[in-house]
Scaffold this active site. Structure first.
Site, mmCIF file in Angstrom:
data_model
loop_
_atom_site.group_PDB
_atom_site.id
_atom_site.type_symbol
_atom_site.label_atom_id
_atom_site.label_comp_id
_atom_site.label_asym_id
_atom_site.label_seq_id
_atom_site.Cartn_x
_atom_site.Cartn_y
_atom_site.Cartn_z
ATOM 1 N N ALA A 55 0.855 -1.184 0.000
ATOM 2 C CA ALA A 55 0.000 0.000 0.000
ATOM 3 C C ALA A 55 0.889 1.232 0.000
ATOM 4 C CB ALA A 55 -0.916 0.013 1.223
ATOM 5 N N GLU A 56 0.545 2.201 -0.829
ATOM 6 C CA GLU A 56 1.432 3.351 -1.006
ATOM 7 C C GLU A 56 1.610 4.174 0.266
ATOM 8 O OE1 GLU A 56 -0.854 7.110 -2.730
ATOM 9 O OE2 GLU A 56 -1.151 5.364 -3.998
#
Length: 219
Positions: A45-46
């Site tokens: 997840a960024e």
């Protein structure tokens, strides 16, 4: 089945053992819930998480741990949380094998627009976020979206909204079909149950050609 769930389930079929896979905001976040049995991937997840599972059961969530959309995720053995700088080193360094992104529009040239809608003259919302890094840093980009909005096609000859990336999309998955982006244009490879090629042409502005063998949409 809800169309968004259909898309997430189909997108999960694209995952392969050993991949680092980034899941974007919206429909892609749900892909974590449908990773096929026997497939081991490292979900990223960024906002700063690597190696996680699907949504936790009600009451088992941790408000400090979430995905790119702020929804709770399940940390599993080997999970790690880190700052944005480290996350974007992973993305910009070319370490992401596949990113699955939501889209406002995609077109027959493999362009994607997924960050901006007009809210006033010269003003756009919500903002670019990390999508521009993902479309350039990931080795494979899969676009997921509902096929039409209020009857208006979202798979176009040319994107009308500001682009996130040019010629970067390799596959488009909607609740009606799957397209591959090829040098010759969009190639239809799968159809959802009950959808015909003629029906698809009527709700798709983009031009496309049909693969020699079109399979049924597998969930």
């Amino acid at each position: 089945m809800d169309p968004k769930e259909m898309i997430a389930r189909r997108a999960a079929k694209e995952l392969s053992n050993g991949e680092i896979v980034n899941l974007g905001f919206g429909i892609p976040n749900a892909v974590a819930n449908y990773v096929p049995e026997g497939v081991e991937v490292l979900l990223e997840a960024e906002n700063g998480a690597l190696v996680f599972g699907g949504a936790p059961k009600l009451g088992a969530d941790d408000p400090d741990i979430g995905n790119a959309g702020g929804l709770p995720i399940t940390m599993i053995p080997g999970s790690a949380c880190f700052d944005l700088a480290t996350s974007f080193c992973i993305i910009r360094g070319g370490h992401v094998n596949t990113t699955i992104l939501g889209a406002l529009e995609v077109d027959q040239e493999g362009n994607i627009a997924n960050w901006a809608t007009p809210v006033a003259p010269g003003k756009w919302s919500p903002g670019m976020g990390g999508a521009m890094d993902l479309v350039s840093g990931a080795k494979k980009v899969i676009a997921t979206l509902i096929h039409t909005v209020k009857g208006n096609p979202k798979i176009l000859k040319k994107c009308q909204l500001p682009l996130t990336g040019k010629g970067c999309v390799s596959k488009i998955i909607t609740e009606k079909c799957v397209f591959e982006v090829t040098p010759q244009g969009l190639m239809l490879t799968e159809l959802a149950e009950g959808v015909t090629v003629d029906e698809l042409r009527s709700c798709t502005e983009a031009e496309f050609y049909v693969a020699p063998t079109v399979t049924h949409y597998q969930l």
